[in-house]
Motif scaffolding. Structure first.
Motif, PDB file in Angstrom:
ATOM      1  N   ILE A   1      -5.141  -5.426  -7.011  1.00  0.00           N
ATOM      2  CA  ILE A   1      -6.521  -5.490  -7.493  1.00  0.00           C
ATOM      3  C   ILE A   1      -7.369  -4.424  -6.814  1.00  0.00           C
ATOM      4  N   GLY A   2      -7.252  -4.322  -5.492  1.00  0.00           N
ATOM      5  CA  GLY A   2      -8.047  -3.338  -4.760  1.00  0.00           C
ATOM      6  C   GLY A   2      -7.773  -1.917  -5.205  1.00  0.00           C
ATOM      7  N   VAL A   3      -6.498  -1.588  -5.399  1.00  0.00           N
ATOM      8  CA  VAL A   3      -6.142  -0.243  -5.837  1.00  0.00           C
ATOM      9  C   VAL A   3      -6.635   0.010  -7.251  1.00  0.00           C
ATOM     10  N   THR A   4      -6.480  -0.961  -8.139  1.00  0.00           N
ATOM     11  CA  THR A   4      -6.924  -0.791  -9.522  1.00  0.00           C
ATOM     12  C   THR A   4      -8.436  -0.609  -9.598  1.00  0.00           C
ATOM     13  N   VAL A   5      -9.171  -1.414  -8.846  1.00  0.00           N
ATOM     14  CA  VAL A   5     -10.633  -1.273  -8.836  1.00  0.00           C
ATOM     15  C   VAL A   5     -11.035   0.098  -8.303  1.00  0.00           C
ATOM     16  N   ALA A   6     -10.394   0.535  -7.234  1.00  0.00           N
ATOM     17  CA  ALA A   6     -10.741   1.827  -6.640  1.00  0.00           C
ATOM     18  C   ALA A   6     -10.507   2.992  -7.598  1.00  0.00           C
ATOM     19  N   PHE A   7      -9.440   2.906  -8.391  1.00  0.00           N
ATOM     20  CA  PHE A   7      -9.094   3.993  -9.301  1.00  0.00           C
ATOM     21  C   PHE A   7      -9.725   3.853 -10.686  1.00  0.00           C
ATOM     22  N   THR A   8     -10.452   2.766 -10.935  1.00  0.00           N
ATOM     23  CA  THR A   8     -11.071   2.597 -12.257  1.00  0.00           C
ATOM     24  C   THR A   8     -12.561   2.308 -12.192  1.00  0.00           C
TER      25      THR A   8
ATOM     26  N   TYR B   1       0.841  -1.210   0.000  1.00  0.00           N
ATOM     27  CA  TYR B   1       0.000   0.000   0.000  1.00  0.00           C
ATOM     28  C   TYR B   1       0.872   1.254   0.000  1.00  0.00           C
ATOM     29  N   ARG B   2       1.888   1.238   0.845  1.00  0.00           N
ATOM     30  CA  ARG B   2       2.760   2.408   0.944  1.00  0.00           C
ATOM     31  C   ARG B   2       3.461   2.679  -0.390  1.00  0.00           C
ATOM     32  N   ALA B   3       3.876   1.602  -1.069  1.00  0.00           N
ATOM     33  CA  ALA B   3       4.554   1.772  -2.348  1.00  0.00           C
ATOM     34  C   ALA B   3       3.600   2.280  -3.425  1.00  0.00           C
ATOM     35  N   LEU B   4       2.376   1.742  -3.455  1.00  0.00           N
ATOM     36  CA  LEU B   4       1.431   2.100  -4.515  1.00  0.00           C
ATOM     37  C   LEU B   4       0.792   3.462  -4.307  1.00  0.00           C
ATOM     38  N   LEU B   5       0.596   3.842  -3.055  1.00  0.00           N
ATOM     39  CA  LEU B   5      -0.103   5.090  -2.779  1.00  0.00           C
ATOM     40  C   LEU B   5       0.849   6.214  -2.409  1.00  0.00           C
TER      41      LEU B   5
ATOM     42  N   ALA C   1       0.286   7.693  -6.919  1.00  0.00           N
ATOM     43  CA  ALA C   1      -1.098   8.082  -6.672  1.00  0.00           C
ATOM     44  C   ALA C   1      -1.536   9.178  -7.636  1.00  0.00           C
ATOM     45  N   LEU C   2      -0.662  10.137  -7.891  1.00  0.00           N
ATOM     46  CA  LEU C   2      -0.999  11.210  -8.832  1.00  0.00           C
ATOM     47  C   LEU C   2      -1.185  10.672 -10.243  1.00  0.00           C
ATOM     48  N   ILE C   3      -0.318   9.738 -10.641  1.00  0.00           N
ATOM     49  CA  ILE C   3      -0.443   9.139 -11.965  1.00  0.00           C
ATOM     50  C   ILE C   3      -1.766   8.394 -12.093  1.00  0.00           C
TER      51      ILE C   3
ATOM     52  N   VAL D   1      -1.239  -1.157 -15.117  1.00  0.00           N
ATOM     53  CA  VAL D   1       0.223  -1.187 -15.261  1.00  0.00           C
ATOM     54  C   VAL D   1       0.888  -0.588 -14.028  1.00  0.00           C
ATOM     55  N   VAL D   2       0.419   0.585 -13.628  1.00  0.00           N
ATOM     56  CA  VAL D   2       1.027   1.276 -12.483  1.00  0.00           C
ATOM     57  C   VAL D   2       0.869   0.461 -11.209  1.00  0.00           C
ATOM     58  N   ALA D   3      -0.339  -0.074 -10.981  1.00  0.00           N
ATOM     59  CA  ALA D   3      -0.592  -0.818  -9.750  1.00  0.00           C
ATOM     60  C   ALA D   3       0.059  -2.198  -9.775  1.00  0.00           C
TER      61      ALA D   3
END
Length: 243
Positions: free
Chosen positions: A107-114, A14-18, A23-25, A69-71
């Motif tokens: 998966i969770g981050v990708t779903v949240a941002f898409t 989480y720390r790496a992805l956010l 996060a801005l990207i 890709v980013v996540a």
């Protein structure tokens, strides 16, 4: 559950992805989608055709794979590149636990941002008429699972994972996946679009080149194969580091 998920690995991922840059990207594309949705709604009013074109042609074809890709790569590739993955490999953790935890976070981050922005954009565009907003939101969530597995695998096999991921997302999915008939059948976008076609009401004008049963099988196969091989690659990395 402890064999499939580890809180320490999840926190580090989480720390790496956010972090600020990633996060801005990841926020850029959803923000652009919402701006487009507001602009189109202001110009045309509620329009099913516009909703399908924007959610299918931009959101599902470009935004979802790019965020994936980013996540997906960001969940593990930076740790391998800078050597900090050794910290996790030195712990008494099954390698499958590391990969599965990182996959779940990606998966969770990708779903949240898409998926969530797509649902909102769809409601803005046509108020979920013909269930279009729901259809594309579900398709994006399912695609996020497959993309996360594929790009997580890519992060374990190449130091240029982001570059290769962008080539896949922009050239294969966004370009060939929309233009070349043969390429469409080998596209995660088209597989997930098949779900959107089924969920939307008849007349929504959502069409996939892949039948739903085949699409479900291919999505599952891509997810399982990507996850399995990523686990194998991490185990190989462990052996190599101990030599």
């Amino acid at each position: 559950m402890s064999a499939l998920y580890n809180h320490t690995v999840a926190r580090l991922t989480y720390r790496a992805l956010l972090g600020r840059r990633r996060a801005l990207i990841m926020l850029l594309m959803p923000a652009l989608l919402l701006v487009i949705a507001f602009a189109v709604r202001a110009q045309t009013g509620a329009d099913d055709r516009a909703a399908v074109e924007i959610l299918g042609g931009f959101a599902l074809a470009a935004m979802v794979p790019l965020v994936g890709v980013v996540a997906g790569t960001g969940a593990i590739a930076p740790e391998i590149d800078d050597g900090s993955i050794v910290y996790l490999l030195s712990k008494p953790l099954p390698r499958r636990t590391i990969i599965l935890t990182k996959l779940l976070i990606a998966i969770g981050v990708t779903v949240a941002f898409t998926s969530l922005p797509i649902l909102v954009a769809g409601v803005i565009l046509n108020g979920n008429g013909q269930r279009i907003a729901l259809a594309f939101a579900v398709a994006a969530a399912v695609a996020a699972v497959a993309y996360s597995a594929v790009f997580l695998l890519l992060g374990t096999v190449s130091r240029n994972a982001v570059v290769f991921g962008l080539i896949y997302a922009l050239v294969w999915e966004a370009l060939f996946g929309n233009v070349v008939p043969g390429a469409r059948t080998l596209s995660i976008q088209q597989w997930s679009l098949s779900l959107a076609e089924r969920i939307a009401l008849p007349g929504a004008d959502i069409n996939s080149d892949v039948a739903l049963p085949a699409a479900v099988i291919l999505l599952a196969a891509a997810t399982v194969a990507g996850t399995w091989y990523a686990i194998r690659r991490l185990r190989a990395l462990t052996l190599a580091s101990g030599e």
